[in-house]
Design a protein around this motif. Structure first.
Motif, short mmCIF file in Angstrom:
data_model
loop_
_atom_site.label_atom_id
_atom_site.label_comp_id
_atom_site.label_asym_id
_atom_site.label_seq_id
_atom_site.Cartn_x
_atom_site.Cartn_y
_atom_site.Cartn_z
N GLN A 180 0.88 -1.25 -0.08
CA GLN A 180 -0.01 0.13 0.16
C GLN A 180 0.81 1.24 0.09
OE1 GLN A 180 -3.12 0.62 -0.25
NE2 GLN A 180 -3.35 -2.04 -0.58
N GLU A 181 2.04 1.28 -0.62
CA GLU A 181 2.92 2.35 -0.51
C GLU A 181 3.40 2.52 -1.92
OE1 GLU A 181 5.85 3.25 2.89
OE2 GLU A 181 7.18 2.41 1.25
N ILE A 182 3.59 3.79 -2.21
CA ILE A 182 3.99 4.21 -3.60
C ILE A 182 5.37 5.26 -3.28
CG2 ILE A 182 3.61 5.74 -5.72
CD1 ILE A 182 0.62 5.02 -5.36
N LEU A 183 6.26 4.89 -3.76
CA LEU A 183 7.67 6.00 -3.86
C LEU A 183 7.54 6.85 -4.94
CD1 LEU A 183 10.51 6.06 -2.39
CD2 LEU A 183 11.25 5.13 -4.58
N LYS A 184 7.42 8.23 -4.48
CA LYS A 184 7.08 9.10 -5.71
C LYS A 184 8.61 9.93 -5.80
CE LYS A 184 3.70 12.74 -6.49
NZ LYS A 184 2.82 13.38 -5.76
N PHE A 221 18.86 17.23 -7.00
CA PHE A 221 18.30 16.34 -8.18
C PHE A 221 16.74 16.19 -8.22
CE2 PHE A 221 17.33 12.40 -10.03
CZ PHE A 221 17.72 12.50 -11.34
N CYS A 222 16.15 15.87 -6.83
CA CYS A 222 15.03 15.43 -6.85
C CYS A 222 14.35 15.46 -5.36
CB CYS A 222 14.66 14.07 -7.25
SG CYS A 222 15.46 12.72 -6.01
N THR A 223 13.11 15.22 -5.22
CA THR A 223 12.41 15.04 -3.94
C THR A 223 11.97 13.65 -3.96
OG1 THR A 223 10.47 16.13 -4.78
CG2 THR A 223 11.94 17.34 -3.17
N ILE A 224 12.16 12.60 -2.60
CA ILE A 224 11.38 11.59 -2.58
C ILE A 224 10.47 11.76 -1.52
CG2 ILE A 224 12.19 9.56 -2.09
CD1 ILE A 224 14.90 9.81 -3.12
N GLU A 225 9.30 10.93 -1.73
CA GLU A 225 8.12 10.98 -0.99
C GLU A 225 7.67 9.42 -0.56
OE1 GLU A 225 4.90 14.17 -1.40
OE2 GLU A 225 6.26 14.08 -3.33
N ARG A 226 6.97 9.27 0.15
CA ARG A 226 6.40 7.86 0.18
C ARG A 226 4.91 8.24 0.49
NH1 ARG A 226 9.88 3.73 0.62
NH2 ARG A 226 12.08 3.97 0.55
N VAL A 227 4.21 7.81 -0.37
CA VAL A 227 2.66 8.15 -0.12
C VAL A 227 1.72 6.85 -0.19
CG1 VAL A 227 2.79 10.18 -1.06
CG2 VAL A 227 2.15 8.41 -2.68
N HIS A 228 0.76 6.86 0.33
CA HIS A 228 -0.13 5.55 0.57
C HIS A 228 -0.96 5.41 -0.63
CE1 HIS A 228 -2.55 2.62 2.74
NE2 HIS A 228 -3.68 3.24 2.18
N GLY A 229 -1.00 4.14 -1.11
CA GLY A 229 -1.72 3.93 -2.30
C GLY A 229 -0.98 2.88 -3.24
N GLU A 230 -1.82 2.63 -4.36
CA GLU A 230 -1.30 1.55 -5.24
C GLU A 230 -1.34 2.00 -6.64
OE1 GLU A 230 -3.58 -2.14 -4.98
OE2 GLU A 230 -4.45 -1.34 -3.34
N LEU A 231 -0.76 1.36 -7.64
CA LEU A 231 -0.74 1.48 -8.89
C LEU A 231 -1.19 0.39 -9.53
CD1 LEU A 231 3.07 2.78 -9.71
CD2 LEU A 231 0.89 4.21 -9.38
N THR A 232 -1.94 0.36 -10.43
CA THR A 232 -2.54 -0.57 -11.28
C THR A 232 -2.14 -0.66 -12.77
OG1 THR A 232 -4.47 0.57 -11.33
CG2 THR A 232 -4.53 -1.20 -9.67
#
Ligand SMILES: [Zn+2]
Length: 151
Positions: free
Chosen positions: A91-95, A138-149
């Motif tokens: 249930q986690e997405i790395l953005k 270079f970037c920002t890294i976040e962890r958000v709740h969710g799924e990819l399909t």
């Protein structure tokens, strides 16, 4: 003697040329690989969503094995330099959002006046900058709740 290719060489081989776009993809892919770690279960699949259709995408197919053929690479073109990574079953997405000002210093007021050699040198400078600048620039890294399909 057989010398094994580095991941960067493998990506460039697959992509077919060396360009700033693939350098961005490569750096994002390597960061994601480090941040995501190993697959949580053997049937979990790594999915990648890219919000820009660009050269960068080919790096995810080699480094993260998120291929178009397996529909593991999802493209939702919003022209944002945002790349999301997800293991199915979690249930986690790395953005990862690439800093869009990253390459501004290389912008030329009139790029058409550059000679092919100048263009090539500029490309190499940009690639060097992309690959070596501090991660926080270079970037920002976040962890958000969710799924990819899959698409
Ligand atoms: Zn390219």
């Amino acid at each position: 003697m057989c010398v094994e290719k580095t991941p960067w060489e493998q990506v460039i081989d697959f992509h077919g040329h060396t360009c700033p776009g693939i350098a961005i993809g490569y750096r994002v892919a390597i960061l994601a690989q480090k941040e995501m770690g190993i697959r949580p279960t053997s049937d979990s699949e790594l999915l990648v969503k890219a919000e820009t259709r660009s050269c960068a995408l080919d790096a995810f197919q080699i480094i993260n094995k998120a291929t178009i053929g397996r529909r593991a690479l999802i493209i939702e073109d919003t022209h944002q330099p945002i790349y999301s990574f997800h293991f199915t079953g979690t249930q986690e997405i790395l953005k990862i959002t690439v800093n869009s000002a990253l390459l501004e210093q290389f912008k030329s007021p009139n790029p058409d006046t550059l000679s092919p050699r100048e263009k090539q040198n500029r490309n190499l400078e940009m690639i060097q900058h992309i690959l070596t600048t501090a991660e926080k620039d270079f970037c920002t890294i976040e962890r958000v709740h969710g799924e990819l399909t899959k698409e």
